[in-house]
Write an enzyme that holds these catalytic residues in place. Structure first.
Site, PDB file in Angstrom:
ATOM      1  N   HIS A 128       0.950  -1.158   0.198  1.00 34.72           N
ATOM      2  CA  HIS A 128      -0.079   0.048   0.043  1.00 34.72           C
ATOM      3  C   HIS A 128       0.766   1.319  -0.078  1.00 34.72           C
ATOM      4  O   HIS A 128       0.475   2.349   0.635  1.00 34.72           O
ATOM      5  CB  HIS A 128      -0.866   0.078   1.369  1.00 34.72           C
ATOM      6  CG  HIS A 128      -2.033  -0.945   1.409  1.00 34.72           C
ATOM      7  ND1 HIS A 128      -2.987  -1.246   2.322  1.00 34.72           N
ATOM      8  CD2 HIS A 128      -2.328  -1.839   0.319  1.00 34.72           C
ATOM      9  CE1 HIS A 128      -3.443  -2.173   2.043  1.00 34.72           C
ATOM     10  NE2 HIS A 128      -3.532  -2.642   0.981  1.00 34.72           N
TER      11      HIS A 128
HETATM   12  C1  LIG Z   1      -0.391  -7.441  -4.776  1.00 36.08           C
HETATM   13  C2  LIG Z   1      -0.961  -6.152  -4.529  1.00 36.08           C
HETATM   14  C3  LIG Z   1      -2.536  -6.449  -3.572  1.00 36.08           C
HETATM   15  C4  LIG Z   1      -2.991  -5.214  -3.229  1.00 36.08           C
HETATM   16  N1  LIG Z   1      -4.243  -5.569  -2.443  1.00 36.08           N
HETATM   17  C5  LIG Z   1      -5.205  -4.709  -2.308  1.00 36.08           C
HETATM   18  C6  LIG Z   1      -6.398  -4.945  -1.750  1.00 36.08           C
HETATM   19  O1  LIG Z   1      -6.743  -6.248  -1.671  1.00 36.08           O
HETATM   20  N2  LIG Z   1      -7.144  -3.946  -1.686  1.00 36.08           N
HETATM   21  C7  LIG Z   1      -6.827  -2.743  -1.953  1.00 36.08           C
HETATM   22  O2  LIG Z   1      -7.478  -1.698  -1.424  1.00 36.08           O
HETATM   23  N3  LIG Z   1      -5.491  -2.335  -2.329  1.00 36.08           N
HETATM   24  C8  LIG Z   1      -4.704  -3.222  -2.514  1.00 36.08           C
HETATM   25  N4  LIG Z   1      -3.285  -3.185  -3.116  1.00 36.08           N
HETATM   26  C9  LIG Z   1      -3.026  -1.697  -3.074  1.00 36.08           C
HETATM   27  C10 LIG Z   1      -3.560  -0.774  -4.309  1.00 36.08           C
HETATM   28  O3  LIG Z   1      -4.000  -1.970  -5.374  1.00 36.08           O
HETATM   29  C11 LIG Z   1      -3.122   0.101  -4.723  1.00 36.08           C
HETATM   30  O4  LIG Z   1      -2.703   1.040  -3.651  1.00 36.08           O
HETATM   31  C12 LIG Z   1      -3.664   1.103  -5.866  1.00 36.08           C
HETATM   32  O5  LIG Z   1      -3.756   0.202  -6.979  1.00 36.08           O
HETATM   33  C13 LIG Z   1      -2.879   2.188  -6.354  1.00 36.08           C
HETATM   34  O6  LIG Z   1      -3.257   2.855  -7.609  1.00 36.08           O
HETATM   35  P1  LIG Z   1      -2.448   3.703  -8.344  1.00 36.08           P
HETATM   36  O7  LIG Z   1      -3.469   4.381  -9.217  1.00 36.08           O
HETATM   37  O8  LIG Z   1      -1.676   4.797  -7.415  1.00 36.08           O
HETATM   38  O9  LIG Z   1      -1.117   2.896  -8.807  1.00 36.08           O
HETATM   39  P2  LIG Z   1      -1.426   1.519  -9.757  1.00 36.08           P
HETATM   40  O10 LIG Z   1      -2.566   0.995  -9.921  1.00 36.08           O
HETATM   41  O11 LIG Z   1       0.038   1.024  -9.415  1.00 36.08           O
HETATM   42  O12 LIG Z   1      -1.044   2.277 -11.307  1.00 36.08           O
HETATM   43  C14 LIG Z   1       0.073   2.553 -11.865  1.00 36.08           C
HETATM   44  C15 LIG Z   1       0.076   2.447 -13.261  1.00 36.08           C
HETATM   45  O13 LIG Z   1       1.069   3.120 -14.080  1.00 36.08           O
HETATM   46  C16 LIG Z   1       1.743   2.613 -14.853  1.00 36.08           C
HETATM   47  N5  LIG Z   1       2.961   3.158 -15.198  1.00 36.08           N
HETATM   48  C17 LIG Z   1       3.911   3.507 -14.121  1.00 36.08           C
HETATM   49  N6  LIG Z   1       4.999   4.038 -14.682  1.00 36.08           N
HETATM   50  C18 LIG Z   1       4.554   4.271 -15.797  1.00 36.08           C
HETATM   51  C19 LIG Z   1       5.326   4.522 -17.268  1.00 36.08           C
HETATM   52  N7  LIG Z   1       6.766   5.321 -16.986  1.00 36.08           N
HETATM   53  N8  LIG Z   1       4.995   4.465 -18.416  1.00 36.08           N
HETATM   54  C20 LIG Z   1       3.623   3.930 -18.378  1.00 36.08           C
HETATM   55  N9  LIG Z   1       2.956   3.280 -17.541  1.00 36.08           N
HETATM   56  C21 LIG Z   1       3.481   3.418 -16.321  1.00 36.08           C
HETATM   57  C22 LIG Z   1       1.811   1.128 -14.236  1.00 36.08           C
HETATM   58  O14 LIG Z   1       2.076  -0.237 -14.985  1.00 36.08           O
HETATM   59  C23 LIG Z   1       0.224   0.864 -13.599  1.00 36.08           C
HETATM   60  O15 LIG Z   1      -0.656   0.478 -14.526  1.00 36.08           O
HETATM   61  C24 LIG Z   1      -2.582  -4.270  -3.503  1.00 36.08           C
HETATM   62  C25 LIG Z   1      -1.499  -3.768  -4.102  1.00 36.08           C
HETATM   63  C26 LIG Z   1      -0.753  -4.791  -4.654  1.00 36.08           C
HETATM   64  C27 LIG Z   1       0.447  -4.563  -5.365  1.00 36.08           C
END
Ligand SMILES: Cc1cc2nc3c(=O)[nH]c(=O)nc-3n(C[C@H](O)[C@H](O)[C@H](O)COP(=O)(O)OP(=O)(O)OC[C@H]3O[C@@H](n4cnc5c(N)ncnc54)[C@H](O)[C@@H]3O)c2cc1C
Length: 543
Positions: free
Chosen positions: A480
């Site tokens: 997280h």
């Molecule tokens: C294994 C795991 C289990 C989890 N379980 C839970 C759960 O059960 N419930 C819950 O609420 N949360 C859970 N979480 C946490 C939650 O999923 C994350 O906090 C949330 O998804 C973060 O969202 P975000 O939009 O910040 O980033 P992300 O969803 O990680 O999105 C970032 C995106 O940007 C892309 N990206 C990054 N850099 C680049 C670049 N230079 N060029 C192109 N694309 C790029 C990545 O590939 C990714 O698709 C979990 C996380 C993980 C990894």
């Protein structure tokens, strides 16, 4: 339907990352009629591994499967945790981490948002973010003042929970004298409840499922397998991004209105630094010209859990390939009827240790499966105990420790240095240790009617100082990570409360990295909410 396969080089808005927040912001901006290109380094999410909720087990247990959807990152050696290099899984696939996560659906404590607002982040108080949550939810319990229906993310409960999970609810209630809640995502989170999951009818409701595939605005173009190398900043304004296609070819994609970084707590911070926004000296050390001197990458923090596994005859799941194959065969014939249609977690508790102040500071995740021991640091397939079991993840939800994210190199394909500084503040270990002792009391409750046979891990003989020592080896990230592009109104802020990068025009960050402090619960729903809210702020500004 959202366009896929096209490779346009210009749009009103360019969104980097199709994860929890990125999918939401891109979907909502395009829904307004604006042209939007969303860029994603990973591959398509239209695969069984991602779509079927119960594939979460093999996805993370089998290194070859994990490599298809995960960046494969590790932390730097954690000096307060025996110098362990701990896995930092992040989704590298359409939908980002929402495509590889556990689907536990938690908004967080309402007090979290009120505290963000109290720091000057006007517009982020609990009542304001509630409006964004209402838009994003399709809650099976129906709409009310706190819950939405008809939105892109379907939220349900497991229809066939294990008997031991129900006993756990009674045991937490009896032992800690906390209420059994119908809905921990409503007015109050304190208590114990059946878990809500963003999964329905045997399908994972990732942000991409909801906002890209289902909402599917006509002006949204998804470009996958495109790595963004840097933001192009001309005369103090972001005008587009430089990207690298799968074949290695480079292009510039121009944004007529704004660039939105939704690369997550790793990707957004790394991209800002690669683009000249960060600690000036750190950028100069890597030969990067400084555009804005901001504390990018500071304030990194994360949740940490300690797992206790008990042999339990009131659970029927077995973590072996044969049990899994039988479930898979049944799920293919009758989709939505087996454990594969659900998240692996069944019950959540939000309770207080003696260190809690105004809100519960400990989260309990119950899963009716045995669990890896002592940790998952090695990149191998880990065996689990063959017996039926209940595992409780004792989870520290308000860590005091803060770490950093820094560049290892100016090469955009190089992994950055991720240093969460887990357990740097001794109070964090105190909370996890006390939480472990509380779980042991809960599991000794008569509510289990003699079905708990033995503490398998860490083992009932592990007590006192030995327990504290073991937690250093057994503590695991809940994945997280947040806070590396902190929102605020002071000098330590990277973005303003309307998510604009300070000192650069036409550039915002919208993802978990903007959280000033972590929410009390899993971070996927808050990240999607941040995407919803970002679209609202951007569209308001464009009027
Ligand atoms: C294994 C795991 C289990 C989890 N379980 C839970 C759960 O059960 N419930 C819950 O609420 N949360 C859970 N979480 C946490 C939650 O999923 C994350 O906090 C949330 O998804 C973060 O969202 P975000 O939009 O910040 O980033 P992300 O969803 O990680 O999105 C970032 C995106 O940007 C892309 N990206 C990054 N850099 C680049 C670049 N230079 N060029 C192109 N694309 C790029 C990545 O590939 C990714 O698709 C979990 C996380 C993980 C990894």
């Amino acid at each position: 339907m959202a366009k896929q396969g096209s490779r346009s080089d210009e749009a009103d808005y360019v969104v980097v990352g199709s994860g929890s927040a990125g999918a939401a912001v891109a979907g909502r901006l395009a829904e307004s009629g604006a042209s939007v290109i969303v860029l994603e380094a990973g591959k398509s999410d239209e695969q069984f591994l991602v779509k079927k909720p119960g594939m979460i087990g093999p996805m993370h247990a089998v290194p070859q499967l994990k490599a298809k959807v995960d960046w494969g990152l590790y932390s730097t050696p954690q000096k307060h945790m025996l110098d362990r290099k701990m896995p930092v899984p992040r989704g590298k696939v359409v939908g980002g981490s929402s495509s590889i996560n556990g689907m536990v659906y938690v908004r967080g404590n309402r007090a979290n948002y009120d505290s963000w607002a109290a720091e000057g982040n006007t517009g982020w108080e609990a009542d304001s973010v509630n409006a964004a949550y209402l838009r994003m939810e399709d809650y099976e319990g129906g709409a009310n003042a706190y819950r939405g229906s008809g939105g892109p993310i379907r939220i349900t409960r497991n229809k066939f929970p294990q008997e031991g999970a129900g006993m756990f609810i009674d045991a937490v209630h009896d032992t800690l004298d906390v209420p059994v809640l119908d809905d921990y995502n409503a007015e109050s989170q304190e208590g114990v409840a059946w878990m809500q999951q963003n999964a329905a009818d045997g399908l994972r409701y990732s942000a991409s499922r909801g906002y890209i595939h289902d909402l599917a605005p006509a002006t949204l173009e998804l470009q996958s397998e495109v790595l963004v190398r840097r933001v192009v900043i001309e005369s103090g304004r972001a005008t587009g991004v430089e990207v690298q296609d799968k074949d290695g070819g480079r292009r510039t994609i121009r944004a007529g209105k704004e660039v939105v970084l939704s690369g997550g707590f790793v990707g957004s911070a790394q991209l800002l630094m690669l683009s000249g926004v960060g600690h000036a000296q750190h950028l100069r050390d890597h030969g990067i010209e400084v555009v804005a001197d901001l504390p990018v990458g500071d304030n990194l923090h994360d949740h940490l859990f300690h797992a206790l596994t008990f042999h339990a005859t009131s659970a029927k799941m077995k973590g072996n390939p044969w049990f899994f194959a039988k479930g898979l065969a049944k799920e293919v014939v009758r989709p939505g009827t087996t454990f594969l249609a659900n998240s692996v977690f069944e019950v959540l508790g939000f309770v207080r240790t003696s260190q809690a102040t105004d809100v519960p500071d400990l989260q309990l995740h119950l899963l009716p499966w045995a669990y890896v021991s002592p940790n998952q640091d090695a990149p191998i397939r880990h065996e689990v105990d063959p017996r039926t079991a209940l595992t409780v993840l004792t989870t520290l939800i308000y860590p005091r420790s803060r770490g950093t994210l820094r560049l290892a190199s100016a090469d955009p394909t190089a992994a950055p240095l991720i240093d969460p500084q887990y357990l740097a503040d001794p109070a964090d270990l105190d909370t996890l240790t006390e939480g472990t002792e509380m779980v042991r009391q809960i599991m000794a409750s008569s509510a289990f009617r003699g079905t708990i046979k033995e503490e398998i891990h860490p083992g009932a003989n592990v007590q006192g100082q030995e327990l504290r020592d073991q937690i250093l080896n057994r503590g695991t990230s809940v994945y997280h990570g947040v806070g590396t592009c902190r929102m605020g109104v002071d000098e330590l802020a990277v973005v303003t409360p309307d998510l604009k990068v300070r000192g650069v025009d036409g550039l915002r960050v919208a993802d978990a990295s903007i959280m000033p402090s972590i929410t009390g619960g899993n971070t996927n729903a808050p990240a999607i909410m941040i995407g919803e809210k970002a679209a609202e702020l951007i569209l308001e500004g464009a009027r």
